[in-house]
Each structure stands twice: as structure tokens, then as C-alpha cells.
Design a protein around this motif. Structure first.
Motif, PDB file in Angstrom:
ATOM      1  N   LYS A  60     -12.256  21.880 -13.438  1.00 40.68           N
ATOM      2  CA  LYS A  60     -12.545  23.545 -13.776  1.00 40.68           C
ATOM      3  C   LYS A  60     -10.975  24.366 -14.158  1.00 40.68           C
ATOM      4  O   LYS A  60     -10.578  24.772 -14.808  1.00 40.68           O
ATOM      5  CB  LYS A  60     -13.964  23.933 -13.111  1.00 40.68           C
ATOM      6  N   TYR A  89     -20.399  22.529 -18.830  1.00 46.47           N
ATOM      7  CA  TYR A  89     -20.691  21.667 -18.070  1.00 46.47           C
ATOM      8  C   TYR A  89     -21.440  20.364 -18.493  1.00 46.47           C
ATOM      9  O   TYR A  89     -22.771  20.489 -18.425  1.00 46.47           O
ATOM     10  CB  TYR A  89     -21.580  22.405 -16.089  1.00 46.47           C
ATOM     11  N   LEU A 141     -16.413  26.929 -21.359  1.00 51.15           N
ATOM     12  CA  LEU A 141     -16.474  26.043 -20.605  1.00 51.15           C
ATOM     13  C   LEU A 141     -17.490  25.587 -20.396  1.00 51.15           C
ATOM     14  O   LEU A 141     -19.157  26.329 -20.659  1.00 51.15           O
ATOM     15  CB  LEU A 141     -16.793  26.191 -18.884  1.00 51.15           C
ATOM     16  N   TYR A 183     -16.301  18.891 -17.334  1.00 51.34           N
ATOM     17  CA  TYR A 183     -16.144  19.749 -18.037  1.00 51.34           C
ATOM     18  C   TYR A 183     -15.521  19.792 -19.098  1.00 51.34           C
ATOM     19  O   TYR A 183     -14.439  19.125 -19.944  1.00 51.34           O
ATOM     20  CB  TYR A 183     -15.223  21.477 -17.457  1.00 51.34           C
ATOM     21  N   HIS A 197     -18.646  14.417 -13.157  1.00 53.32           N
ATOM     22  CA  HIS A 197     -19.679  15.421 -14.494  1.00 53.32           C
ATOM     23  C   HIS A 197     -18.332  15.381 -14.763  1.00 53.32           C
ATOM     24  O   HIS A 197     -16.585  15.515 -14.398  1.00 53.32           O
ATOM     25  CB  HIS A 197     -19.742  16.783 -13.715  1.00 53.32           C
TER      26      HIS A 197
END
Length: 195
Positions: A170, A192, A190, A120, A118
Motif C-alpha cells: 500500500k 483492495y 485505492l 492494490y 492481496h
């Protein structure tokens, strides 16, 4: 004419006027008497403590003598049955882990480091015109950060989004957002995003 304070003065008595010196003599404390009771109590306590010390003077030696006589009376000569047996031999150690650890080799499986699944993204603004997006990108560049402009077609027309990233962590994205907040750019948030 002089000013006199009539409110705080006491009226003088007619006939007799007392001077300040006579008042001081009448207020002098009476001489103190010698505390005879306190002296008697103190003498009684000191003499009682002296008598207590005199009575316990040789009591420790007397206790030692009586204890020795009691021990002599209870000691009986041992017979052959009462003689304690000799101590058993010292046992041998059953553990051999110290020698095993010296020659032991340990294998450890280290998992492979995989890239994060993942990321950000931080979107700071979206504009209708590209020139406004370019101005925002310039303001962000003055803060030492690099941003991108992407054109997105929506239901109401084309939008130009100014975003930073992608970030693997993050924490780094939050750090950049705080830098932008100090510069007066408060609209960043932010997002995701999975790979």
C-alpha cells in the motif's frame, strides 16, 4: 509674534518670584547619620560566632578519648567457646551452561516467503470515450508513471477506466497517488483486490 504655551505654565505669584536656584537648595537630602544599631548587631553576631568556634575547638579529640575508653571497658578476652569458627570452603559451581553453550548448535526453522495474497489497484478516472482515457494516460505518463486502460461493460454502456498497479504494498500505491496529486490529478483512489 511669538507663540507661547499658556496651558502648561504656572502663573507667577504677585510679589515674590522664586528663582530656580532656591528650589534646588530646599530639596537637597538631609545628611545621613551613622547606623549605630546596625554596628552593634553586627558586632554581637561576630562575637557570638567566635565564641561558638572556641567552644568546639578540642571537642573532637575529647570524643575520641571517651570512645577509646568505652571500647577498652567492653572488650573481654575471648574464651575457647567464643572463638568464631573458620569459614567453610568455597562452594563449587553447579552451573555448566558455559561449556554447554560452546558446543551447542541451534536449528532455526525459517518460514518460506510467500507471495502476498492481496494487491492494490489505483483507479484514477473512467471515461465514456477511449480518446479521453488516452489523454489521461498521457498526463500520467508525463509524471513518470505507467497506467493501463481497461474497457468495462456496465448497465449504462461501455466505460474506459484508467488505473495504475497492481501494487504489492500500500505504501508504494500511496507514494504514486501523492505524485499524481502534486500534478493536479485528485480523483485517484485505492482498491483492495484479492488474487
Amino acid at each position: 509674534m511669538t507663540n507661547r504655551d499658556y496651558a502648561n505654565t504656572k502663573p507667577a505669584r504677585k510679589g515674590k518670584v522664586k528663582s530656580k536656584t532656591t528650589r534646588r537648595k530646599s530639596q537637597a537630602p538631609a545628611p545621613r547619620r551613622f547606623p549605630l544599631v546596625l554596628l552593634l548587631v553586627t558586632l554581637g553576631l561576630v562575637s557570638g560566632f567566635g565564641y561558638f568556634l572556641w567552644t568546639i575547638n578540642n571537642s573532637a579529640e575529647q570524643l575520641d578519648k571517651t570512645a577509646e575508653s568505652v571500647v577498652e571497658q567492653t572488650v573481654v578476652k575471648p574464651t575457647q567457646k567464643q572463638v568464631p569458627k573458620a569459614l567453610p570452603p568455597k562452594p563449587k559451581e553447579r552451573w555448566a551452561y558455559q561449556q554447554e553453550l560452546l558446543n551447542k548448535q541451534v536449528e532455526v526453522d525459517i518460514p518460506e516467503v510467500t507471495a502476498p495474497t492481496h494487491r492494490y489497484l489505483m483507479q484514477c478516472a473512467s471515461f465514456r470515450t477511449q480518446s479521453q482515457a488516452e489523454q489521461m494516460k498521457a498526463v500520467i505518463a508525463f509524471q513518470g508513471l505507467e497506467s493501463d486502460i481497461s474497457k468495462v461493460r456496465g448497465t449504462t454502456g461501455d466505460w474506459y477506466k484508467v488505473s495504475l498497479g497492481p501494487y504489492d504494498r500500500k505504501r508504494q500505491a500511496e507514494k504514486h497517488r501523492h505524485i499524481l496529486q502534486k500534478a493536479g490529478i485528485d480523483g485517484c483512489f485505492l482498491m483492495y483486490v484479492k488474487k
